[in-house]
Motif scaffolding. Structure first.
Motif, PDB file in Angstrom:
ATOM      1  N   GLY A  15      -4.858   3.252   1.500  1.00  0.00           N
ATOM      2  CA  GLY A  15      -4.496   3.504   2.890  1.00  0.00           C
ATOM      3  C   GLY A  15      -3.126   2.973   3.276  1.00  0.00           C
ATOM      4  O   GLY A  15      -2.297   3.709   3.834  1.00  0.00           O
ATOM      5  N   PRO A  16      -2.829   1.694   2.997  1.00  0.00           N
ATOM      6  CA  PRO A  16      -1.502   1.172   3.356  1.00  0.00           C
ATOM      7  C   PRO A  16      -0.362   1.960   2.717  1.00  0.00           C
ATOM      8  O   PRO A  16       0.658   2.232   3.367  1.00  0.00           O
ATOM      9  CB  PRO A  16      -1.552  -0.270   2.835  1.00  0.00           C
ATOM     10  N   GLU A  17      -0.518   2.349   1.447  1.00  0.00           N
ATOM     11  CA  GLU A  17       0.570   3.090   0.785  1.00  0.00           C
ATOM     12  C   GLU A  17       0.792   4.464   1.386  1.00  0.00           C
ATOM     13  O   GLU A  17       1.934   4.861   1.634  1.00  0.00           O
ATOM     14  CB  GLU A  17       0.294   3.227  -0.714  1.00  0.00           C
ATOM     15  N   ILE A  18      -0.289   5.200   1.646  1.00  0.00           N
ATOM     16  CA  ILE A  18      -0.076   6.552   2.174  1.00  0.00           C
ATOM     17  C   ILE A  18       0.478   6.498   3.596  1.00  0.00           C
ATOM     18  O   ILE A  18       1.225   7.395   4.011  1.00  0.00           O
ATOM     19  CB  ILE A  18      -1.342   7.427   2.092  1.00  0.00           C
ATOM     20  N   ILE A  19       0.153   5.443   4.334  1.00  0.00           N
ATOM     21  CA  ILE A  19       0.743   5.280   5.665  1.00  0.00           C
ATOM     22  C   ILE A  19       2.243   5.059   5.549  1.00  0.00           C
ATOM     23  O   ILE A  19       3.046   5.680   6.255  1.00  0.00           O
ATOM     24  CB  ILE A  19       0.063   4.123   6.417  1.00  0.00           C
ATOM     25  N   GLY A  51       8.428  -1.221  -3.247  1.00  0.00           N
ATOM     26  CA  GLY A  51       9.841  -0.929  -2.993  1.00  0.00           C
ATOM     27  C   GLY A  51      10.055   0.183  -1.987  1.00  0.00           C
ATOM     28  O   GLY A  51      11.012   0.963  -2.092  1.00  0.00           O
ATOM     29  N   ILE A  52       9.189   0.249  -0.995  1.00  0.00           N
ATOM     30  CA  ILE A  52       9.315   1.262   0.061  1.00  0.00           C
ATOM     31  C   ILE A  52       9.982   0.614   1.266  1.00  0.00           C
ATOM     32  O   ILE A  52       9.514  -0.411   1.782  1.00  0.00           O
ATOM     33  CB  ILE A  52       7.936   1.820   0.466  1.00  0.00           C
ATOM     34  N   GLY A 306       1.766   2.575  -6.635  1.00  0.00           N
ATOM     35  CA  GLY A 306       2.814   3.529  -6.268  1.00  0.00           C
ATOM     36  C   GLY A 306       2.510   4.959  -6.659  1.00  0.00           C
ATOM     37  O   GLY A 306       3.430   5.776  -6.758  1.00  0.00           O
ATOM     38  N   LEU A 307       1.242   5.293  -6.846  1.00  0.00           N
ATOM     39  CA  LEU A 307       0.862   6.630  -7.303  1.00  0.00           C
ATOM     40  C   LEU A 307       0.223   7.483  -6.222  1.00  0.00           C
ATOM     41  O   LEU A 307      -0.101   8.645  -6.460  1.00  0.00           O
ATOM     42  CB  LEU A 307      -0.116   6.511  -8.486  1.00  0.00           C
TER      43      LEU A 307
END
Length: 337
Positions: A15-19, A51-52, A306-307
């Motif tokens: 969830g945090p990454e796709i946000i 690294g976003i 990161g995928l």
């Protein structure tokens, strides 16, 4: 401005990454402001780990959003040192439940127009003390909805399911004239109100190969499905079938039908995911609030690596905005008439 709340889902999942990727890669629909209900420290950790680039701002109901930032209503403060990607805890479970509860409250209070949910862990939800099988049942409880169902929605295909999480062997005994006709009604109403179609065309898939071949391969079509269709059609609903499952989805994707009512989970989800594996949206029909969701799970196996892909989240936000607008237009039209 239409404010849409994105619940962060399980803090240990994707969830945090796709946000983060959604805000970095996507422009929200015109007139729409997405805000995040979640945990700012976990979002910041995710950004650092992957690294976003991301700038965060605090958001409170009724406040305007700072431009070029990710607005966050901080509802949990999970210590980063105790947080591990892919490993949910009771603390993360309690947090993900709180995001959902507050989103419903904020919609009720008029601060949000809709909610878009990132994935949660059903087992973790139980550990947090909530005895619901998943998101949908929790939202039904929180909103008091009486009639509801899941629709999987994409630009080419929309499907609803007469049965969901049950064995194939138990499907025949779980479909009735009443349940199928009610599903047709809910689908019809949603296509009119949420998707803005004046007279939606609904197809119903048969249960058996060749829709039973006049009873040769099964009598469910004759004894249950056809009477349900006839009952719904008598209410001025444009519904036809039952059609052979091996052809109806092709015809629906080609534009002959606006939605397909399916008899069981994989019957509808296999063709749907073939067409909409990345951009599919889960919509809960029948709720008094607008709720869309990503069409995937927490993906603990790839969390923090990161995928993750934010395409489904982007589609869910866009669809939530469209449904919210369509409901306003429908309410205005029916009030005037």
């Amino acid at each position: 401005m239409t404010v849409i709340g994105i619940t962060m889902g399980c803090p240990a999942g994707i969830g945090p990454e796709i946000i983060l990727r959604y805000f970095a890669e996507t422009t929200p629909p015109t007139g729409t402001t997405p805000v995040v209900l979640g945990d700012r420290s976990i979002l910041a950790k995710c950004a650092a780990d992957l690294g976003i680039e991301a700038q965060f701002s605090s958001w409170q109901p009724g406040q305007s959003v700072q431009p070029q930032t990710i607005p966050v209503l901080e509802l949990s403060t999970i210590p980063c040192e105790s947080h591990n990607w892919g490993n949910p805890t009771k603390e993360t479970a309690v947090a993900m439940a709180e995001y959902i509860i507050r989103a419903v409250q904020l919609i009720h209070d008029g601060h949000l127009a809709a909610m878009v949910t990132c994935p949660i862990s059903k087992s973790a939800l139980q550990k947090a003390g909530y005895n619901f099988p998943g998101h949908t049942e929790m939202l039904v409880h929180l909103t008091g909805a009486e009639r509801y169902t899941m629709m999987m929605a994409g630009t080419s295909l929309k499907v609803t399911l007469a049965t969901i999480h049950c064995s194939l062997a138990s499907v025949p005994k779980n479909i009735t004239i009443t349940s199928i006709s009610e599903l047709i009604r809910i689908t019809h109403q949603a296509m009119r109100v949420d998707f803005g179609l004046k007279q939606p065309r609904i197809a119903v898939a048969g249960l058996n190969p060749h829709s039973g071949e006049d009873g040769l391969f099964g009598r469910e079509e004759i004894e249950i499905i056809t009477p349900a269709i006839e009952l719904a059609a008598s209410e001025n609903i444009d519904v036809t079938g039952p059609y052979p499952p091996d052809t109806v989805f092709f015809k629906a994707a080609a534009g002959n039908y606006d939605a397909v009512v399916c008899m069981y989970h994989d019957q509808g989800l296999i063709p749907f995911k073939l067409l909409h594996f990345q951009d599919g949206v889960n919509v809960t029909l029948g709720l008094p609030i607008v709720r869309t969701s990503v069409d995937h799970g927490t993906a603990y196996d790839i969390a923090g690596k990161g995928l993750a892909d934010a395409t489904s989240l982007a589609s869910a936000v866009t669809m939530a905005a469209a449904i919210s607008d369509n409901r306003k237009l429908y309410q205005k039209a029916t009030t005037v008439s």
